[in-house]
Design an enzyme around this catalytic site. Structure first.
Site, PDB file in Angstrom:
ATOM      1  N   GLY A 145       0.462  -1.524  -0.013  1.00  0.00           N
ATOM      2  CA  GLY A 145      -0.123   0.039  -0.198  1.00  0.00           C
ATOM      3  C   GLY A 145       1.110   1.302   0.297  1.00  0.00           C
ATOM      4  N   ARG A 156      13.768  10.164  -2.305  1.00  0.00           N
ATOM      5  CA  ARG A 156      14.253  11.260  -3.015  1.00  0.00           C
ATOM      6  C   ARG A 156      15.067  10.673  -2.327  1.00  0.00           C
ATOM      7  NH1 ARG A 156      14.753  16.363   0.186  1.00  0.00           N
ATOM      8  NH2 ARG A 156      15.786  18.210  -0.356  1.00  0.00           N
ATOM      9  N   ARG A 213       0.738  -4.876  -5.689  1.00  0.00           N
ATOM     10  CA  ARG A 213       1.491  -6.126  -4.892  1.00  0.00           C
ATOM     11  C   ARG A 213       1.186  -7.329  -6.513  1.00  0.00           C
ATOM     12  NH1 ARG A 213      -1.020  -4.109   0.358  1.00  0.00           N
ATOM     13  NH2 ARG A 213      -2.092  -2.683   0.207  1.00  0.00           N
ATOM     14  N   SER A 214       2.405  -7.673  -5.929  1.00  0.00           N
ATOM     15  CA  SER A 214       2.500  -8.898  -7.646  1.00  0.00           C
ATOM     16  C   SER A 214       2.318 -10.327  -6.662  1.00  0.00           C
ATOM     17  CB  SER A 214       3.956  -9.130  -6.640  1.00  0.00           C
ATOM     18  OG  SER A 214       4.441  -9.536  -8.031  1.00  0.00           O
ATOM     19  N   ASP A 218       5.155  -4.707   5.937  1.00  0.00           N
ATOM     20  CA  ASP A 218       5.847  -6.446   5.771  1.00  0.00           C
ATOM     21  C   ASP A 218       5.399  -7.481   4.972  1.00  0.00           C
ATOM     22  OD1 ASP A 218       2.613  -6.308   6.574  1.00  0.00           O
ATOM     23  OD2 ASP A 218       2.706  -8.152   8.378  1.00  0.00           O
ATOM     24  N   GLY A 219       4.587  -7.376   4.076  1.00  0.00           N
ATOM     25  CA  GLY A 219       3.833  -8.368   3.063  1.00  0.00           C
ATOM     26  C   GLY A 219       5.761  -8.269   2.071  1.00  0.00           C
ATOM     27  N   THR A 242       4.381   2.202   5.238  1.00  0.00           N
ATOM     28  CA  THR A 242       3.044   1.733   6.018  1.00  0.00           C
ATOM     29  C   THR A 242       2.184   3.131   6.920  1.00  0.00           C
ATOM     30  OG1 THR A 242       1.533   0.605   6.641  1.00  0.00           O
ATOM     31  CG2 THR A 242       3.753   0.538   7.727  1.00  0.00           C
ATOM     32  N   ILE A 243       1.230   3.001   6.412  1.00  0.00           N
ATOM     33  CA  ILE A 243       0.810   3.739   7.308  1.00  0.00           C
ATOM     34  C   ILE A 243       0.212   3.491   8.650  1.00  0.00           C
ATOM     35  CG2 ILE A 243      -0.133   5.270   5.595  1.00  0.00           C
ATOM     36  CD1 ILE A 243      -3.344   3.872   6.062  1.00  0.00           C
ATOM     37  N   ASP A 244      -0.395   1.428   8.701  1.00  0.00           N
ATOM     38  CA  ASP A 244      -0.367   0.858   9.707  1.00  0.00           C
ATOM     39  C   ASP A 244      -0.266   1.215  11.017  1.00  0.00           C
ATOM     40  OD1 ASP A 244      -2.720   0.315   9.095  1.00  0.00           O
ATOM     41  OD2 ASP A 244      -1.612  -1.455   7.548  1.00  0.00           O
ATOM     42  N   ASP A 247       2.731  -1.256  12.072  1.00  0.00           N
ATOM     43  CA  ASP A 247       2.814  -2.380  12.457  1.00  0.00           C
ATOM     44  C   ASP A 247       3.541  -2.635  12.716  1.00  0.00           C
ATOM     45  OD1 ASP A 247       2.394  -2.462  10.248  1.00  0.00           O
ATOM     46  OD2 ASP A 247       0.807  -3.572   9.931  1.00  0.00           O
ATOM     47  N   ARG A 273     -17.714  15.516  14.126  1.00  0.00           N
ATOM     48  CA  ARG A 273     -17.766  16.446  15.870  1.00  0.00           C
ATOM     49  C   ARG A 273     -19.016  17.722  15.462  1.00  0.00           C
ATOM     50  NH1 ARG A 273     -17.633  14.102  20.510  1.00  0.00           N
ATOM     51  NH2 ARG A 273     -15.360  13.387  21.308  1.00  0.00           N
ATOM     52  N   GLY A 314      -6.893  -0.159   9.647  1.00  0.00           N
ATOM     53  CA  GLY A 314      -5.988  -0.934  10.534  1.00  0.00           C
ATOM     54  C   GLY A 314      -6.909  -2.751  10.572  1.00  0.00           C
ATOM     55  N   ARG A 315      -6.605  -3.140   9.472  1.00  0.00           N
ATOM     56  CA  ARG A 315      -7.151  -4.494   9.757  1.00  0.00           C
ATOM     57  C   ARG A 315      -6.686  -5.260  10.878  1.00  0.00           C
ATOM     58  NH1 ARG A 315      -5.275  -5.554   4.127  1.00  0.00           N
ATOM     59  NH2 ARG A 315      -3.764  -4.293   4.183  1.00  0.00           N
ATOM     60  N   SER A 368     -22.255  15.243  21.770  1.00  0.00           N
ATOM     61  CA  SER A 368     -22.069  14.170  20.988  1.00  0.00           C
ATOM     62  C   SER A 368     -21.135  12.874  21.281  1.00  0.00           C
ATOM     63  CB  SER A 368     -21.573  15.231  20.230  1.00  0.00           C
ATOM     64  OG  SER A 368     -19.968  15.508  19.838  1.00  0.00           O
ATOM     65  N   ARG A 405      -4.824   7.175   2.826  1.00  0.00           N
ATOM     66  CA  ARG A 405      -3.983   6.715   2.656  1.00  0.00           C
ATOM     67  C   ARG A 405      -2.963   7.929   2.095  1.00  0.00           C
ATOM     68  NH1 ARG A 405      -1.844   1.353   2.764  1.00  0.00           N
ATOM     69  NH2 ARG A 405      -3.683  -0.236   2.639  1.00  0.00           N
TER      70      ARG A 405
HETATM   71  P1  ATP Z   1       0.604  -2.851   3.477  1.00  0.00           P
HETATM   72  O1  ATP Z   1       1.167  -2.959   4.693  1.00  0.00           O
HETATM   73  O2  ATP Z   1       0.266  -1.551   3.253  1.00  0.00           O
HETATM   74  O3  ATP Z   1       0.099  -3.829   3.154  1.00  0.00           O
HETATM   75  P2  ATP Z   1       2.736  -4.270   2.391  1.00  0.00           P
HETATM   76  O4  ATP Z   1       3.491  -4.419   1.703  1.00  0.00           O
HETATM   77  O5  ATP Z   1       2.560  -5.257   3.701  1.00  0.00           O
HETATM   78  O6  ATP Z   1       2.131  -3.252   2.801  1.00  0.00           O
HETATM   79  P3  ATP Z   1       1.595  -6.807   0.918  1.00  0.00           P
HETATM   80  O7  ATP Z   1       1.033  -6.674   0.008  1.00  0.00           O
HETATM   81  O8  ATP Z   1       1.561  -7.377   1.770  1.00  0.00           O
HETATM   82  O9  ATP Z   1       2.077  -4.944   1.342  1.00  0.00           O
HETATM   83  O10 ATP Z   1       3.283  -7.188   0.672  1.00  0.00           O
HETATM   84  C1  ATP Z   1       3.334  -6.635  -0.936  1.00  0.00           C
HETATM   85  C2  ATP Z   1       3.539  -7.183  -1.829  1.00  0.00           C
HETATM   86  O11 ATP Z   1       5.292  -8.466  -0.980  1.00  0.00           O
HETATM   87  C3  ATP Z   1       3.056  -8.165  -2.349  1.00  0.00           C
HETATM   88  O12 ATP Z   1       2.094  -7.734  -3.658  1.00  0.00           O
HETATM   89  C4  ATP Z   1       3.593  -9.725  -2.499  1.00  0.00           C
HETATM   90  O13 ATP Z   1       4.224  -9.587  -3.896  1.00  0.00           O
HETATM   91  C5  ATP Z   1       5.205  -9.744  -1.787  1.00  0.00           C
HETATM   92  N1  ATP Z   1       5.029 -10.489  -0.962  1.00  0.00           N
HETATM   93  C6  ATP Z   1       4.299 -10.851   0.572  1.00  0.00           C
HETATM   94  N2  ATP Z   1       4.147 -11.614   1.140  1.00  0.00           N
HETATM   95  C7  ATP Z   1       5.430 -12.192   0.188  1.00  0.00           C
HETATM   96  C8  ATP Z   1       6.202 -13.983   0.166  1.00  0.00           C
HETATM   97  N3  ATP Z   1       5.585 -14.207   1.710  1.00  0.00           N
HETATM   98  N4  ATP Z   1       6.694 -13.901  -0.306  1.00  0.00           N
HETATM   99  C9  ATP Z   1       7.088 -13.724  -1.322  1.00  0.00           C
HETATM  100  N5  ATP Z   1       6.744 -12.402  -2.107  1.00  0.00           N
HETATM  101  C10 ATP Z   1       5.981 -11.795  -0.865  1.00  0.00           C
END
Ligand code: ATP
Length: 322
Positions: A11, A21, A72-73, A103-104, A126-128, A130, A155, A171-172, A215, A255
């Site tokens: 995200g 930059r 997101r791939s 974290d992803g 990330t805005i979260d 976390d 308000r 905040g999922r 309120s 965001r």
């Molecule tokens: P946000 O916190 O904003 O959601 P994020 O980095 O956690 O950001 P994700 O969509 O969870 O966002 O992860 C980004 C990309 O990282 C995924 O689309 C995927 O391509 C890659 N990714 C996530 N987990 C894995 C994994 N276990 N192995 C390989 N690639 C991963």
């Protein structure tokens, strides 16, 4: 090290541009060539590598989103996808990588590092908020300021019409946006995934709260286990029909937007330190800021744990709300 790459992934968050930059200008200062990879891991697979110069990052520090785009791939989750990405990194002679994401993105970086010798350092975008290993992630401060600004407006209406508003914020999995913004707007109650939401208790609190207060604002993190704001409001409405109850979902406005001063400065520090960390031989670490100092957290730890809710803030919240 002669050439490094930078990309944003997951995200988008305000401050990513300030970080890009800083990476580009620090790299150039140290005589490193720097390329941007568009659309995160997806662009790494699709070979979307572009040269970056000092001018290409001019006038972006104040802009939200990410000029390198993000994605997101799904392909990167496969070995074949990651192999293609490694091929492209080799083709472009990349010797160091700065990844900006959540974290992803860090999990992806860890997987990539198992298949390729190029050192990778990550910046917490990330805005979260976390992630462990930094007090504030890139974009969190802006996001909570956006929530505060929006809820202040709500308000006004809540106060004028004596209404009870349930405001759902992002905040999922974490209630950190809800907690800080809720404290900032003087919310009567904050519902978060980390704490058990007891509808009966909420009703009691609303009934026993200051009657003089016309309120009431309840902040609900979208991942709260009792359901979203609509579901919770419905249950409360049934039990307290006298309340004029409304629901607002803040959604994606949280965001975007120009990064706050704090996000601009923190993102710049993190991006700057990421390049110097690569040059110092660090790899698979997340660059963060703890107690004003730059910190390096192994990616394994950054992805394994999430920040706990600050017990001091929670105690204060109980005393100050309602
Ligand atoms: P946000 O916190 O904003 O959601 P994020 O980095 O956690 O950001 P994700 O969509 O969870 O966002 O992860 C980004 C990309 O990282 C995924 O689309 C995927 O391509 C890659 N990714 C996530 N987990 C894995 C994994 N276990 N192995 C390989 N690639 C991963």
């Amino acid at each position: 090290m002669k050439k490094i790459a930078v990309f944003t992934s997951g995200g988008d968050s305000p401050g990513m541009n300030a970080c890009i930059r800083a990476v580009v200008r620090t790299a150039i200062y140290h005589n490193l060539e720097v390329v941007g990879i568009m659309h995160g891991y997806e662009g790494m697979i699709r070979n979307e590598f572009i040269p970056l110069g000092s001018k290409s990052v001019a006038n972006i520090i104040q802009r939200g989103g990410t000029v390198l785009k993000t994605a997101r791939s799904k392909k990167f989750l496969t070995i074949e996808g990651r192999q293609k990405a490694v091929e492209n990194l080799t083709k472009h002679e990349i010797e160091g990588i700065v990844a900006i994401g959540g974290d992803g993105t860090f999990r992806g970086a860890l997987e990539l590092s198992k298949m390729c010798a190029v050192p990778i350092v990550c910046c917490p975008g990330t805005i979260d908020n976390d992630l462990v290993g930094t007090d504030f992630t890139i974009g969190y401060d802006t996001a909570i300021n956006t929530v505060v600004e929006a809820v202040d407006k709500i308000r006004d209406t809540a106060e004028s019409h004596d209404r009870l508003f349930f405001v759902e914020v992002m905040g999922r999995d974490a209630g950190l946006i809800a907690l800080r913004s809720g404290i900032g707007v003087g919310a009567e109650c904050i519902l978060m995934p980390e704490t058990k939401t007891d509808i009966e208790d909420l009703i009691k609190r609303l009934e026993s709260g200051r009657k003089s207060k016309s309120s009431k604002i309840i902040i609900v993190a979208e991942g709260d286990e009792a359901g979203g704001a609509f579901k919770i409001a419905e249950q409360v409405k049934k039990r307290l029909p006298d309340y004029d109850t409304r629901v607002t979902i803040l959604g994606h406005i949280q965001r975007g937007g120009n990064p706050s001063a704090m996000d601009r400065v923190n993102s710049s520090r993190i991006g700057f330190s990421a390049v110097e960390a690569l040059m110092a031989g660090k790899r698979t670490v997340m660059i963060g800021i703890i107690n004003k100092a730059i910190s390096y957290t192994p990616l394994e730890n950054a992805v394994k744990h999430t920040q706990n809710l600050d017990p001091d803030l929670m105690r204060m919240l109980d005393i100050l709300s309602l």
